[in-house]
Enzyme design. Sequence first.
Site, mmCIF file in Angstrom:
data_model
loop_
_atom_site.group_PDB
_atom_site.id
_atom_site.type_symbol
_atom_site.label_atom_id
_atom_site.label_comp_id
_atom_site.label_asym_id
_atom_site.label_seq_id
_atom_site.Cartn_x
_atom_site.Cartn_y
_atom_site.Cartn_z
ATOM 1 N N CYS A 80 26.627 42.270 49.795
ATOM 2 C CA CYS A 80 27.884 43.057 49.894
ATOM 3 C C CYS A 80 28.146 43.789 48.328
ATOM 4 O O CYS A 80 27.411 44.582 47.951
ATOM 5 C CB CYS A 80 29.071 42.653 50.357
ATOM 6 N N HIS A 122 28.307 40.005 55.911
ATOM 7 C CA HIS A 122 28.769 38.475 55.238
ATOM 8 C C HIS A 122 28.947 37.536 56.521
ATOM 9 O O HIS A 122 28.807 38.006 57.457
ATOM 10 C CB HIS A 122 30.412 39.229 54.904
HETATM 11 N N1 GLN Z 1 34.017 45.326 46.288
HETATM 12 C C1 GLN Z 1 33.382 45.751 47.005
HETATM 13 C C2 GLN Z 1 33.807 46.612 48.182
HETATM 14 O O1 GLN Z 1 35.077 46.681 48.543
HETATM 15 C C3 GLN Z 1 32.274 44.990 48.274
HETATM 16 C C4 GLN Z 1 33.545 43.453 48.766
HETATM 17 C C5 GLN Z 1 31.996 43.192 49.334
HETATM 18 O O2 GLN Z 1 31.670 42.373 48.831
HETATM 19 N N2 GLN Z 1 33.203 42.184 50.230
HETATM 20 O O3 GLN Z 1 32.821 48.055 49.182
#
Ligand code: GLN
Length: 245
Positions: free
Chosen positions: A93, A191
Amino acid sequence: MKIRVGHLYPDYLNIYADRGNIAVLAQRAARRGHELQVRAIGMGEAVPVGEIDLYYVGGGQDREQALVAHDLARKADPLREAVEHDAAFLAVCGGYQLLGRFYRGVAGDELPGVGILPLHTVAGERRMIGDVLLHCPWAAETLARLENHAGRTVLDDGAEPLGRVGDGFGNDGASGFEGCRYRNVYGTYLHGPLLPRNPWFADRVLADALAHAGEPTELEPLADELERQAHAVSAERARARGGRY
Ligand code: GLN
């Protein structure tokens, strides 16, 4: 065999239990008689090229990404060198987004990326949240887990996705693809953590790391009945979402 892991910014990029991916890799390695040696690579710390078999970076909110992005971008050359020498790399992510050319957050602030993966990411208003089911023809397998991101990741022409979205949003909610693969680098939005419910993928990453450590090997299968059941639960949740994207 000792498998040397470089965990990038574990104190900053560790959202949605991404640390659990390291625990799964350590367990699956130990059950085959190998040992995972994990060292943090943090702010201002050099990348020990040639001394790491597997790099790992987790996810984070825009705030944490902004805290590490410039430091990570300064590590681009050694990380790219490691990747071109077939070190393994798993990026999740926010960490995945920062392996591209840039990440532009919801406030329009643009963070530099490492430029290892052929992509860029721009955040949109609507967050993309829920269970995802991916088809990975390159492995004849599926991946299933959670996504939660504002970023819309656009792959360059010719870039290899990690998988084709069966259910969920994926990279951008429009292309029908999720993640990105390059050499032994795997970037993904999944995730939760990802690996406990996707044991084949954990073993794929481990095998790449072992090969880099000098022991190319076919990992013998483990009794993954519980993991397969957990995978099926995530896959069913993704299908129940109904929407393709
Ligand atoms: N901040 C990034 C987004 O919102 C990654 C989010 C995350 O790592 N879950 O796309």
